[in-house]
Design a protein around this motif. Sequence first.
Motif, mmCIF file in Angstrom:
data_model
loop_
_atom_site.group_PDB
_atom_site.id
_atom_site.type_symbol
_atom_site.label_atom_id
_atom_site.label_comp_id
_atom_site.label_asym_id
_atom_site.label_seq_id
_atom_site.Cartn_x
_atom_site.Cartn_y
_atom_site.Cartn_z
ATOM 1 N N PHE A 136 -9.178 10.696 -0.577
ATOM 2 C CA PHE A 136 -10.557 10.325 -0.255
ATOM 3 C C PHE A 136 -11.522 11.482 -0.469
ATOM 4 O O PHE A 136 -11.142 12.653 -0.384
ATOM 5 C CB PHE A 136 -10.648 9.880 1.210
ATOM 6 N N GLN A 143 -10.260 7.561 9.155
ATOM 7 C CA GLN A 143 -8.924 7.795 9.699
ATOM 8 C C GLN A 143 -8.073 6.544 9.577
ATOM 9 O O GLN A 143 -6.917 6.593 9.186
ATOM 10 C CB GLN A 143 -9.037 8.202 11.176
ATOM 11 N N ARG A 168 0.033 14.682 1.112
ATOM 12 C CA ARG A 168 0.323 13.604 2.056
ATOM 13 C C ARG A 168 0.538 12.285 1.319
ATOM 14 O O ARG A 168 1.456 11.518 1.621
ATOM 15 C CB ARG A 168 -0.839 13.467 3.044
ATOM 16 N N ALA A 169 -0.324 12.028 0.309
ATOM 17 C CA ALA A 169 -0.183 10.795 -0.464
ATOM 18 C C ALA A 169 1.089 10.834 -1.304
ATOM 19 O O ALA A 169 1.811 9.842 -1.410
ATOM 20 C CB ALA A 169 -1.407 10.590 -1.351
ATOM 21 N N MET A 217 -3.600 7.300 -1.931
ATOM 22 C CA MET A 217 -5.049 7.375 -2.092
ATOM 23 C C MET A 217 -5.574 8.691 -1.525
ATOM 24 O O MET A 217 -5.149 9.142 -0.465
ATOM 25 C CB MET A 217 -5.728 6.202 -1.391
ATOM 26 N N MET A 247 4.825 9.805 -0.039
ATOM 27 C CA MET A 247 5.336 8.427 -0.033
ATOM 28 C C MET A 247 5.940 8.052 -1.385
ATOM 29 O O MET A 247 6.304 6.914 -1.603
ATOM 30 C CB MET A 247 4.214 7.452 0.332
ATOM 31 N N GLU A 307 4.157 12.394 8.350
ATOM 32 C CA GLU A 307 3.915 11.234 9.215
ATOM 33 C C GLU A 307 4.367 9.907 8.592
ATOM 34 O O GLU A 307 5.172 9.182 9.173
ATOM 35 C CB GLU A 307 2.420 11.162 9.576
ATOM 36 N N ALA A 308 3.834 9.584 7.425
ATOM 37 C CA ALA A 308 4.144 8.280 6.828
ATOM 38 C C ALA A 308 5.606 8.156 6.397
ATOM 39 O O ALA A 308 6.242 7.135 6.679
ATOM 40 C CB ALA A 308 3.192 7.992 5.672
ATOM 41 N N ARG A 318 0.820 -1.211 0.000
ATOM 42 C CA ARG A 318 0.000 0.000 0.000
ATOM 43 C C ARG A 318 0.854 1.261 0.000
ATOM 44 O O ARG A 318 0.428 2.308 -0.473
ATOM 45 C CB ARG A 318 -0.892 0.032 1.241
ATOM 46 N N SER A 319 2.052 1.162 0.578
ATOM 47 C CA SER A 319 2.875 2.361 0.678
ATOM 48 C C SER A 319 3.299 2.854 -0.703
ATOM 49 O O SER A 319 3.758 3.978 -0.847
ATOM 50 C CB SER A 319 4.094 2.092 1.564
ATOM 51 N N LEU A 352 -7.893 13.820 6.606
ATOM 52 C CA LEU A 352 -6.636 14.271 7.206
ATOM 53 C C LEU A 352 -6.648 13.903 8.677
ATOM 54 O O LEU A 352 -7.709 13.765 9.287
ATOM 55 C CB LEU A 352 -6.497 15.785 7.048
ATOM 56 N N LEU A 366 -3.929 3.385 6.769
ATOM 57 C CA LEU A 366 -3.571 2.137 6.092
ATOM 58 C C LEU A 366 -3.132 2.412 4.655
ATOM 59 O O LEU A 366 -2.167 1.823 4.166
ATOM 60 C CB LEU A 366 -4.757 1.170 6.090
ATOM 61 N N SER A 367 -3.848 3.327 3.985
ATOM 62 C CA SER A 367 -3.523 3.598 2.583
ATOM 63 C C SER A 367 -2.147 4.242 2.442
ATOM 64 O O SER A 367 -1.562 4.222 1.372
ATOM 65 C CB SER A 367 -4.588 4.483 1.938
ATOM 66 N N LEU A 368 -1.635 4.816 3.542
ATOM 67 C CA LEU A 368 -0.288 5.385 3.501
ATOM 68 C C LEU A 368 0.770 4.321 3.783
ATOM 69 O O LEU A 368 1.942 4.631 3.904
ATOM 70 C CB LEU A 368 -0.171 6.505 4.536
ATOM 71 N N GLY A 369 0.338 3.093 3.962
ATOM 72 C CA GLY A 369 1.284 2.021 4.226
ATOM 73 C C GLY A 369 1.611 1.867 5.696
ATOM 74 O O GLY A 369 2.562 1.170 6.057
ATOM 75 N N MET A 370 0.831 2.523 6.569
ATOM 76 C CA MET A 370 1.074 2.344 8.000
ATOM 77 C C MET A 370 0.512 0.990 8.425
ATOM 78 O O MET A 370 -0.566 0.600 7.989
ATOM 79 C CB MET A 370 0.413 3.488 8.788
ATOM 80 N N ARG A 388 -6.016 19.423 -0.831
ATOM 81 C CA ARG A 388 -4.670 19.576 -1.396
ATOM 82 C C ARG A 388 -3.616 19.066 -0.415
ATOM 83 O O ARG A 388 -2.612 18.487 -0.819
ATOM 84 C CB ARG A 388 -4.424 21.041 -1.775
#
Lengths: 257, 321
Positions: free
Chosen positions: A99, B200, A165-166, A97, A169, A116-117, A92-93, A104, B205-209, A160
């Motif tokens: 939404f 949330q 954020r997406a 995605m 990664m 964060e990620a 997934r990383s 957020l 999860l979609s960020l790979g966490m 935005r």
Amino acid sequence: MSAGQPMVKAEKVWKSFGKLDVLKGVDFDVMPQETYVLLGPSGGGKSTLLRCINHLELINAGRLWVAGELMGYRQKGAVLHEMKARDVAKQRSHVGMVFQRFNLFPHMTAIENVMEAPVRVQHVPRKQAEAEAEELLRRVGLGEKLDTYPAQLSGGQQQRVAIARALAMKPKLMLFDEPTSALDPELVGEVLDVMKQLAVDGMTMVVVTHEIGFAKEVADGVALMDGGVIVEDGPPLDVLVNPKEERTKLFLSKVLA
Amino acid sequence: MDASNRYDGQAPPAGADLPAPAGPRPDSIKAIPIRHWGRWISAAIVVYLMAALVYSFVKNSNVEWPVVWQYLFAPLTMRGLALTIELTVISMIIGAAGGVLLAVMRLSDNPVLSGIAWVYIWFFRGTPVYVQIILWANLGVFYPKLIVGLPFTGIVFGSTDSGTLVARIIVPAILALGLNEAAYAAELVRAGIISVEAGQNEAALSLGMSPTLTMRRVVLPQAMRVIIPTFGNETISMLKTTSLIAAIGGLEMFGRLQAVYSQTFQIIPLLVVACTWYLFLTSLLTVGQARLEAYFGKGFGEKEAEAAEKRAARRKARAHA
């Protein structure tokens, strides 16, 4: 990944919730750097299909590959093995995605959302992640809003940030689930502009939207989904201007009316 | 640049032609406010009755104010108070840690973990804490020896006399209060976790966490906002519940005062001392709770602009460091 390999490949994807069949054998390919737009009435299965691509929903039958990798399963011979949560997370990383409701993290500022990620998942050094996050937020026109909490931002600004954020990664593929449907009409443009720029920069994107104008202008491929199947797909000018199927004509006449 | 200006109160972008307001800002409406006569009358009656009550209490010779003063700051009371606070803090730490663990177990899709948590909560919520305290204190009666080993095999790694273990009152006290609290805290934390929007979880999860990281970084911090007020209540409740330890001869504040008045029969003045201290401590906790709520409410409350400024300042300070 070889040059001719699709970024997303769906083969007879079937998804049901209990007795309700939401996807009934969906096939499509998205090549690298393409923008593929899914159109169609609500309940047609578009969002579910998108969520299946990054394994937020598990499919009941068929196969889904991203960048040549089967999503959520490992195939040994003819047998499929479920992947561990950690390995699914890793897959997934590579898939960003966005939404409809932004999603957020409300307890983090804009830049913290973006950092964060990378920091927690990819273990990018904090300083570097911060610099990259700042750059990304600048790119989506929010260089002045780094330390702002989501609740202080307009819907368009939040979306935005969510895109930034997406992108943080460095995904191979971006999925957009009705990214402008929850926005005030006057804020739709600022989000679409960011997405257009992404398409120009060569990002591979699958977009569920009701913005026919965006599809016409940006998409490389357009699909009309209804009743869990792809009714018609092809280049935007074929599907949107000279549709073959009656269902497509009907949908377009209603949307464009 | 965009339409966001109406959100942050800046001037509209140059060239935006907004119609002029219809003249200068007018004076506010001046009207005679509604008179709430009923409120004034009822307030007067309440004040009158309260005055009578306070007077009868202060002037009551059975209260024996000199005794109250004698014991209010007596070393005996202070030592008891220290133990009361110690018991509260340790039990709440055990309760909080155990509660988070149990809540996560309970919500886990692993049936073994969620089953264990269910049984634990069932037992500790289903029996009175007073009974649990006495049960732990009497551990030695039904399990004279505590053995660490493999059941049914005779393999023993070590053993201890449970009598000596629970002889120090604080051990069964902390066990009873902490383990009982964990069961209640688990339900609070679970409610908090469930209250966080499903989106949330999906976004993380979609960020790979990983699910664990998602829980720790995204879900729990937001659940805290819901948990903290109730947890503050639990702490206040725990402070008072420690007085039950007196039942097994615990020397926390109430236990000590009780030991005194059972010999001197200065019951009322010593109860006044106890109530005074409990009220003082619970008032302190109420203030602390308000602070914690403000902290975990960041990004939600009306003070987010202020919080954002603080964040910006801290980040800049770090960048220069």
